[in-house]
Each structure stands twice: as C-alpha cells, then as structure tokens.
Motif scaffolding. Structure first.
Motif, mmCIF file in Angstrom:
data_model
loop_
_atom_site.group_PDB
_atom_site.id
_atom_site.type_symbol
_atom_site.label_atom_id
_atom_site.label_comp_id
_atom_site.label_asym_id
_atom_site.label_seq_id
_atom_site.Cartn_x
_atom_site.Cartn_y
_atom_site.Cartn_z
ATOM 1 N N SER A 1 0.828 -1.123 -0.039
ATOM 2 C CA SER A 1 -0.014 -0.261 -0.022
ATOM 3 C C SER A 1 0.766 1.357 -0.129
ATOM 4 O O SER A 1 0.598 2.162 -0.747
ATOM 5 N N GLU A 2 1.965 1.229 0.626
ATOM 6 C CA GLU A 2 3.058 2.286 0.777
ATOM 7 C C GLU A 2 3.588 2.657 -0.619
ATOM 8 O O GLU A 2 3.646 3.977 -1.210
ATOM 9 N N ALA A 3 3.891 1.486 -1.379
ATOM 10 C CA ALA A 3 4.523 1.733 -2.339
ATOM 11 C C ALA A 3 3.515 2.227 -3.554
ATOM 12 O O ALA A 3 3.675 2.993 -4.375
ATOM 13 N N MET A 4 2.218 1.510 -3.601
ATOM 14 C CA MET A 4 1.029 2.095 -4.367
ATOM 15 C C MET A 4 0.637 3.392 -4.201
ATOM 16 O O MET A 4 0.497 4.398 -5.135
ATOM 17 N N PHE A 5 0.697 4.203 -2.876
ATOM 18 C CA PHE A 5 0.377 5.367 -2.535
ATOM 19 C C PHE A 5 1.606 6.325 -3.169
ATOM 20 O O PHE A 5 1.214 7.495 -3.837
ATOM 21 N N ASP A 6 2.779 5.725 -3.063
ATOM 22 C CA ASP A 6 4.084 6.745 -3.799
ATOM 23 C C ASP A 6 3.925 6.866 -5.094
ATOM 24 O O ASP A 6 4.003 7.979 -5.739
ATOM 25 N N GLU A 7 3.384 5.943 -5.850
ATOM 26 C CA GLU A 7 3.301 5.629 -7.363
ATOM 27 C C GLU A 7 2.173 6.687 -7.708
ATOM 28 O O GLU A 7 2.304 7.435 -8.524
ATOM 29 N N PHE A 8 0.907 6.574 -6.968
ATOM 30 C CA PHE A 8 -0.139 7.366 -7.203
ATOM 31 C C PHE A 8 0.309 8.982 -7.043
ATOM 32 O O PHE A 8 -0.186 9.681 -8.186
ATOM 33 N N VAL A 9 0.827 9.173 -6.077
ATOM 34 C CA VAL A 9 1.021 10.706 -5.754
ATOM 35 C C VAL A 9 2.140 11.095 -6.874
ATOM 36 O O VAL A 9 2.097 12.268 -7.338
ATOM 37 N N GLN A 10 3.064 10.195 -7.157
ATOM 38 C CA GLN A 10 4.297 10.711 -8.136
ATOM 39 C C GLN A 10 3.598 10.807 -9.655
ATOM 40 O O GLN A 10 3.771 11.902 -10.086
ATOM 41 N N LEU A 11 2.514 10.189 -9.866
ATOM 42 C CA LEU A 11 1.897 10.463 -10.926
ATOM 43 C C LEU A 11 0.923 11.474 -11.194
ATOM 44 O O LEU A 11 0.963 12.429 -11.950
ATOM 45 N N VAL A 12 0.149 11.780 -10.094
ATOM 46 C CA VAL A 12 -0.857 13.021 -10.140
ATOM 47 C C VAL A 12 -0.187 14.290 -9.880
ATOM 48 O O VAL A 12 -0.591 15.336 -10.266
ATOM 49 N N SER A 13 0.860 14.256 -9.193
ATOM 50 C CA SER A 13 1.755 15.320 -8.919
ATOM 51 C C SER A 13 2.395 15.951 -10.167
ATOM 52 O O SER A 13 2.921 17.037 -10.324
ATOM 53 N N LEU A 14 2.374 15.226 -11.267
ATOM 54 C CA LEU A 14 2.728 15.881 -12.558
ATOM 55 C C LEU A 14 1.922 17.024 -13.226
ATOM 56 O O LEU A 14 2.586 17.804 -13.714
ATOM 57 N N ALA A 15 0.652 16.988 -12.571
ATOM 58 C CA ALA A 15 -0.102 17.957 -12.929
ATOM 59 C C ALA A 15 -0.160 19.476 -12.052
ATOM 60 O O ALA A 15 -0.504 20.176 -12.412
ATOM 61 N N THR A 16 0.676 19.317 -11.091
ATOM 62 C CA THR A 16 0.586 20.573 -10.196
ATOM 63 C C THR A 16 1.860 20.676 -9.354
ATOM 64 O O THR A 16 2.714 19.708 -9.243
ATOM 65 N N VAL A 17 2.306 21.760 -9.004
ATOM 66 C CA VAL A 17 3.537 22.032 -8.301
ATOM 67 C C VAL A 17 3.131 22.442 -6.771
ATOM 68 O O VAL A 17 3.746 22.793 -6.106
ATOM 69 N N SER A 18 1.929 22.058 -6.481
ATOM 70 C CA SER A 18 1.335 22.104 -5.032
ATOM 71 C C SER A 18 2.327 21.600 -4.014
ATOM 72 O O SER A 18 2.311 20.268 -4.177
ATOM 73 N N PRO A 19 2.594 22.293 -2.975
ATOM 74 C CA PRO A 19 3.519 21.586 -1.894
ATOM 75 C C PRO A 19 2.743 20.647 -1.024
ATOM 76 O O PRO A 19 3.307 19.928 -0.315
ATOM 77 N N ALA A 20 1.462 20.614 -1.181
ATOM 78 C CA ALA A 20 0.784 19.750 -0.299
ATOM 79 C C ALA A 20 0.863 18.434 -0.703
ATOM 80 O O ALA A 20 0.876 17.352 0.031
ATOM 81 N N PHE A 21 1.183 18.023 -2.164
ATOM 82 C CA PHE A 21 1.531 16.748 -2.314
ATOM 83 C C PHE A 21 2.827 16.165 -1.833
ATOM 84 O O PHE A 21 2.882 15.176 -1.217
ATOM 85 N N ASN A 22 3.710 17.144 -1.763
ATOM 86 C CA ASN A 22 5.221 16.646 -1.030
ATOM 87 C C ASN A 22 4.843 16.309 0.479
ATOM 88 O O ASN A 22 5.416 15.482 1.057
ATOM 89 N N GLU A 23 4.229 17.238 1.056
ATOM 90 C CA GLU A 23 3.683 17.218 2.664
ATOM 91 C C GLU A 23 2.903 15.784 2.675
ATOM 92 O O GLU A 23 3.447 15.021 3.495
ATOM 93 N N ILE A 24 1.883 15.356 2.018
ATOM 94 C CA ILE A 24 1.475 14.268 2.080
ATOM 95 C C ILE A 24 2.255 12.950 1.815
ATOM 96 O O ILE A 24 2.215 12.102 2.629
ATOM 97 N N ARG A 25 3.042 12.910 0.659
ATOM 98 C CA ARG A 25 4.097 11.865 0.549
ATOM 99 C C ARG A 25 4.936 11.786 1.649
ATOM 100 O O ARG A 25 5.292 10.541 2.118
#
Length: 311
Positions: free
Chosen positions: A282-306
């Motif tokens: 689940s951890e690896a899947m979450f990281d893959e998901f966040v990495q993919l969707v973060s391509l659309a935004t430079v929002s710092p919130a993604f890095n904080e969640i990751r």
C-alpha cells in the motif's frame, strides 16, 4: 491491515489527506492527468468563470482565456465551473486469487482496495459520482455510492467482508467496463499482476478508445524468496511453498519475468492511452499514485502528504 480504521492505519490517514489537504483546482488538475485529453460532450466554454489567474506551470493550454489575455497583455488562464458531475467507476477483482500474499504481510485485495480509496478521495473532492463494482466467477455486483469519503470507506470495508470462495473472472469485469455507456467516465480496474494476458490488454485498448482507463496492478510476493516471519502460500489452493524450492536462481528468474511482463503491459497500455499504477504494498502504491498525479501540479501539499505530514 484488515479491520483497521483510518485513524489507526497510517496509509489510510494519508489517503484521507489527499481529499482534505488539496484545493479543488489542484484536485482537478491531478485527476486531469489520469483522465488525459479525452473527448468530452460537455460545452466547457459556456460554464461560469470561477477564477482568472496568470497562466503558469500546471495550467492546460486550453484553459487560456484569450480575451482576458489580450486585455491584460499577458497569458491568463480561466478556471470554469463544472456544471455536470463526472462519473468514476471503480472495478475490483474479488476472486480468491486476490488473497495472495504481498510484501509486508498484506494481501493483494487490501492493496487494491487502498488504491481505490486514493481515487475516491480525489474524486469525491471533485463531487464526482462513484460506482463500485466487484467481480468474481460467481457474480458481478455494482454498489452505487452516495456520500462522503467516510461513507465510501464503510461501504468498501463492508463489501470486502466476504468468504473469497470463488475464482476471478477478469473477462467479465472487462466486459462490464466495455458496456459502460457514459463515455466521459473514468474507469479504474484493480487486480493483481497475474490476471491479465495479451488478449485482455487488447480489450482494455478498445475500452480506452471511449473512456479514460487506469489499471491498478498489485505485485504479489515472490514465492521463491525467504521472508522472515511469513508463511508463503498459494493464493488459490492455499498450499505452502516448499522450502527446498526457495533459492536465489529461482527467485531471480521470477523477478526478471515479472519485470518484463509489467514493462510490456505498461507499454501496451500507454499505446492505447491508458495508465498503469503498480506496487507491491500500500505504501508503494501510494507513492506511485502521488508521483503520477503530482505531474499536474506544483502544489507543496503533495510533497507534504508523501512525506507523511498528514493532519
């Protein structure tokens, strides 16, 4: 991981933060990456303008408001209201093969379910309509869903309290997806790495011609690798893997073969405009998901969640 609530499970806390820590424009951009430049029957040009801002990284070219840009002398992007609610179909393979073990002691269905929670967290933030579909050799069951993310988690958890007595039927799940009439709907199919053959990839390609498609591919444990504290069993017959079969050569052969199949599958899916998210936990899947969707935004919130900075 079964039986835990979001407050007890760090991954589920992170997933919940996906929907609560991100702004609505950020969520829309993130989901836009997964949905791609798919044709839509909606007339976006007539929707009300919610916000106009300076065009920058993460904005799509089609969002440029040419009248405002000409008036202000620089590129401006418009955020328009979505009058029509999108639909998201979350399809989950619930065949008994999904009880196979993965790294860290999770079962394949648990990782797949957490991946679907990730999509639900963002989709519900965007006010999408979500339908859950569960399929095995005995039945295909649709569970319409109405409510917030907490209700979604309860609905999913209750549906997964099952005997896991029937084999999978991935053909039936794909046929169900093919018959979904709403051609703007995002289709997410969650299964494990052993489910799909070449003919299934071809069928997914046909579905992707009319729908944005994402495949959740759960990587199960290598049965020829020794895992301290774990008893590796076959996900179908529940037989233990004999210790004398576990050696480095066999383990390497399995890893190479699985890597080749996964790369081939991802390449073929990309050709038909589909995406794949693969993980062994689940951890690896979450990281893959966040990495993919973060391509659309430079929002710092993604890095904080990751990084685990959840509220």
């Amino acid at each position: 991981m079964i039986g835990r609530t979001p407050n007890e499970d760090p991954i589920r806390r992170k997933i919940e933060s996906l929907g609560t820590s991100l702004s609505l424009p950020t969520v829309r951009k993130a989901l836009g990456v997964l949905e791609g430049e798919h044709a839509s029957g909606r007339r976006g040009g007539n929707d009300d303008v919610m916000d106009i801002h300076v065009y920058g990284p993460g904005d799509e070219a089609r969002a440029i408001d040419w009248k405002a840009s000409a008036r202000l002398g620089r590129p401006m992007a418009a955020q328009r209201e979505r009058r029509a609610t999108s639909r998201v179909w979350l399809l989950l393979d619930v065949g008994r093969e999904m009880t196979g073990a993965c790294e860290g002691g999770e079962q394949a269905w648990q990782i797949a379910a957490n991946a679907l929670r990730m999509f639900a967290a963002l989709s519900l933030r965007r006010s999408d309509d979500i339908s859950l579909v569960f399929g095995d050799a005995a039945s295909i069951t649709r569970v319409p869903f109405h409510g917030g993310f907490s209700q979604f988690e309860r609905t999913l958890d209750q549906a997964l309290e099952r005997e896991w007595a029937h084999e999978r039927n991935i053909d039936a799940l794909l046929e169900y997806a093919r018959r979904i009439r709403d051609r703007d709907a995002l289709i997410v199919l969650a299964t494990d790495e052993h489910a799909l053959g070449q003919r299934h990839v071809a069928l997914i390609g046909r579905i992707a011609r009319t729908h944005p498609v994402v495949l959740i591919d759960v990587a199960t444990i290598n049965p020829f690798v020794g895992h301290a504290g774990m008893t590796v069993v076959d996900g179908v017959r529940r037989r233990r893997v004999p210790s004398f079969l576990r050696d480095a050569a066999s383990a390497e052969q399995v890893n190479v073969h699985r890597g080749f199949v996964a790369a081939s599958l991802q390449r073929e899916l990309a050709r038909c405009g589909s995406r794949m998210i693969r993980g062994a936990s689940s951890e690896a899947m979450f990281d893959e998901f966040v990495q993919l969707v973060s391509l659309a935004t430079v929002s710092p919130a993604f890095n904080e969640i990751r990084s685990g900075g959840v509220r």
